[in-house]
Design a protein around this motif. Sequence first.
Motif, PDB file in Angstrom:
ATOM      1  N   VAL A 230      -9.894   7.064 -13.431  1.00 20.63           N
ATOM      2  CA  VAL A 230     -11.251   6.544 -13.534  1.00 20.63           C
ATOM      3  C   VAL A 230     -11.302   5.025 -13.671  1.00 20.63           C
ATOM      4  N   ALA A 231     -10.166   4.383 -13.644  1.00 20.19           N
ATOM      5  CA  ALA A 231     -10.149   2.920 -13.711  1.00 20.19           C
ATOM      6  C   ALA A 231     -10.770   2.344 -12.435  1.00 20.19           C
ATOM      7  N   VAL A 232     -11.034   1.097 -12.432  1.00 21.94           N
ATOM      8  CA  VAL A 232     -11.732   0.468 -11.314  1.00 21.94           C
ATOM      9  C   VAL A 232     -10.969   0.618  -9.999  1.00 21.94           C
ATOM     10  N   GLN A 233      -9.685   0.376  -9.983  1.00 17.22           N
ATOM     11  CA  GLN A 233      -8.920   0.512  -8.744  1.00 17.22           C
ATOM     12  C   GLN A 233      -7.628   1.263  -9.014  1.00 17.22           C
ATOM     13  N   GLN A 234      -7.355   2.220  -8.148  1.00 13.39           N
ATOM     14  CA  GLN A 234      -6.109   2.971  -8.234  1.00 13.39           C
ATOM     15  C   GLN A 234      -5.530   3.106  -6.840  1.00 13.39           C
ATOM     16  N   SER A 235      -4.276   2.803  -6.684  1.00 10.54           N
ATOM     17  CA  SER A 235      -3.626   2.968  -5.398  1.00 10.54           C
ATOM     18  C   SER A 235      -3.291   4.430  -5.178  1.00 10.54           C
ATOM     19  N   LEU A 236      -3.393   4.873  -3.943  1.00 12.67           N
ATOM     20  CA  LEU A 236      -2.975   6.221  -3.596  1.00 12.67           C
ATOM     21  C   LEU A 236      -1.452   6.288  -3.687  1.00 12.67           C
ATOM     22  N   PRO A 237      -0.853   7.488  -3.752  1.00 14.05           N
ATOM     23  CA  PRO A 237       0.575   7.593  -4.017  1.00 14.05           C
ATOM     24  C   PRO A 237       1.483   7.159  -2.865  1.00 14.05           C
ATOM     25  N   TYR A 238       0.951   6.728  -1.733  1.00  8.86           N
ATOM     26  CA  TYR A 238       1.776   6.322  -0.597  1.00  8.86           C
ATOM     27  C   TYR A 238       0.996   5.334   0.259  1.00  8.86           C
ATOM     28  N   ARG A 239       1.718   4.727   1.175  1.00  6.88           N
ATOM     29  CA  ARG A 239       1.108   3.866   2.171  1.00  6.88           C
ATOM     30  C   ARG A 239       1.932   3.984   3.445  1.00  6.88           C
ATOM     31  N   PHE A 240       1.355   3.610   4.549  1.00  4.40           N
ATOM     32  CA  PHE A 240       2.075   3.645   5.815  1.00  4.40           C
ATOM     33  C   PHE A 240       2.274   2.231   6.312  1.00  4.40           C
ATOM     34  N   GLU A 241       3.427   2.004   6.881  1.00  3.57           N
ATOM     35  CA  GLU A 241       3.719   0.695   7.437  1.00  3.57           C
ATOM     36  C   GLU A 241       4.536   0.845   8.707  1.00  3.57           C
ATOM     37  N   THR A 242       4.451  -0.165   9.551  1.00  8.16           N
ATOM     38  CA  THR A 242       5.285  -0.215  10.740  1.00  8.16           C
ATOM     39  C   THR A 242       6.200  -1.421  10.612  1.00  8.16           C
ATOM     40  N   ARG A 243       7.403  -1.231  11.120  1.00  8.30           N
ATOM     41  CA  ARG A 243       8.428  -2.262  11.065  1.00  8.30           C
ATOM     42  C   ARG A 243       9.093  -2.383  12.422  1.00  8.30           C
ATOM     43  N   THR A 244       9.735  -3.510  12.649  1.00  5.90           N
ATOM     44  CA  THR A 244      10.535  -3.651  13.854  1.00  5.90           C
ATOM     45  C   THR A 244      11.746  -2.733  13.724  1.00  5.90           C
ATOM     46  N   PRO A 245      12.445  -2.437  14.807  1.00  4.22           N
ATOM     47  CA  PRO A 245      13.674  -1.635  14.682  1.00  4.22           C
ATOM     48  C   PRO A 245      14.717  -2.285  13.754  1.00  4.22           C
ATOM     49  N   GLN A 246      14.618  -3.603  13.572  1.00  2.00           N
ATOM     50  CA  GLN A 246      15.543  -4.310  12.677  1.00  2.00           C
ATOM     51  C   GLN A 246      15.068  -4.302  11.223  1.00  2.00           C
ATOM     52  N   GLY A 247      13.874  -3.753  10.951  1.00  2.00           N
ATOM     53  CA  GLY A 247      13.398  -3.620   9.586  1.00  2.00           C
ATOM     54  C   GLY A 247      12.360  -4.627   9.135  1.00  2.00           C
ATOM     55  N   LYS A 248      11.962  -5.554   9.994  1.00  2.00           N
ATOM     56  CA  LYS A 248      10.959  -6.563   9.603  1.00  2.00           C
ATOM     57  C   LYS A 248       9.567  -5.933   9.610  1.00  2.00           C
ATOM     58  N   LEU A 249       8.788  -6.173   8.542  1.00  2.00           N
ATOM     59  CA  LEU A 249       7.447  -5.629   8.413  1.00  2.00           C
ATOM     60  C   LEU A 249       6.540  -6.175   9.504  1.00  2.00           C
ATOM     61  N   LEU A 250       5.789  -5.270  10.146  1.00  2.00           N
ATOM     62  CA  LEU A 250       4.781  -5.662  11.129  1.00  2.00           C
ATOM     63  C   LEU A 250       3.387  -5.517  10.523  1.00  2.00           C
ATOM     64  N   PHE A 251       3.004  -4.279  10.170  1.00  2.00           N
ATOM     65  CA  PHE A 251       1.703  -4.010   9.564  1.00  2.00           C
ATOM     66  C   PHE A 251       1.858  -2.937   8.497  1.00  2.00           C
ATOM     67  N   GLN A 252       1.012  -3.033   7.498  1.00  2.00           N
ATOM     68  CA  GLN A 252       0.941  -2.005   6.463  1.00  2.00           C
ATOM     69  C   GLN A 252      -0.535  -1.735   6.223  1.00  2.00           C
ATOM     70  N   VAL A 253      -0.912  -0.458   6.185  1.00  2.00           N
ATOM     71  CA  VAL A 253      -2.287  -0.117   5.846  1.00  2.00           C
ATOM     72  C   VAL A 253      -2.242   0.486   4.448  1.00  2.00           C
ATOM     73  N   ARG A 254      -2.905  -0.193   3.550  1.00  2.00           N
ATOM     74  CA  ARG A 254      -2.915   0.224   2.149  1.00  2.00           C
ATOM     75  C   ARG A 254      -4.293   0.786   1.819  1.00  2.00           C
ATOM     76  N   SER A 255      -4.295   1.923   1.170  1.00  2.00           N
ATOM     77  CA  SER A 255      -5.541   2.556   0.738  1.00  2.00           C
ATOM     78  C   SER A 255      -5.612   2.489  -0.773  1.00  2.00           C
ATOM     79  N   THR A 256      -6.777   2.156  -1.275  1.00  2.00           N
ATOM     80  CA  THR A 256      -6.990   2.044  -2.706  1.00  2.00           C
ATOM     81  C   THR A 256      -8.175   2.920  -3.083  1.00  2.00           C
TER      82      THR A 256
END
Length: 178
Positions: A49-75
């Motif tokens: 019931v607090a003002v903001q709580q993150s959901l237990p997971y998020r999805f992200e895309t990375r390059t094949p070498q592991g560099k972050l491209l995009f992350q969509v975070r839901s709160t």
Amino acid sequence: MAIFTLTYPKATERLPTYPIVNSDNEAVCVLQQVQRSNIRKILNAATLVAVQQSLPYRFETRTPQGKLLFQVRSTLLTKGISHQIIMPDGSSIPIQRKTVQLLESSYSFTMDGLVFRFEQDFTSTAYLYCNDEKIASAQFVENGIVREGIVYNLFQSDDPLFVALLASLFQTLFALRN
């Protein structure tokens, strides 16, 4: 049109990342579901019931070498769920949700001065628009009742960044509901 695919592993396999490949079967990026730690999950559940709580997971895309491209975070907020795109430099872009029909939603955001819109039609195909021009689509591939993966189509480009953005949005905003 450029076509990219993500194939689900067999039910007995569990991969930390799911490669998205082009028509030559070369990985252009990977989709990853990132779980929060168990302690973080317990704290989130205890203070729902607090003002903001993150959901237990998020999805992200990375390059094949592991560099972050995009992350969509839901709160989770007291009045609903808020979504943001997290860029590689750590900046965030808010995603605005708009109800377009009784149970359907359209999501929009502005990136680099371009207005993007992401929505799903009655066939469960999701479309990405840039300045009101349809630029990409994503849909499930099914064999009978078994879902085998996702196909991403770029209509006028073969830029892996659009594939990564489309994959992050589709998985977070639409795939979890289906």
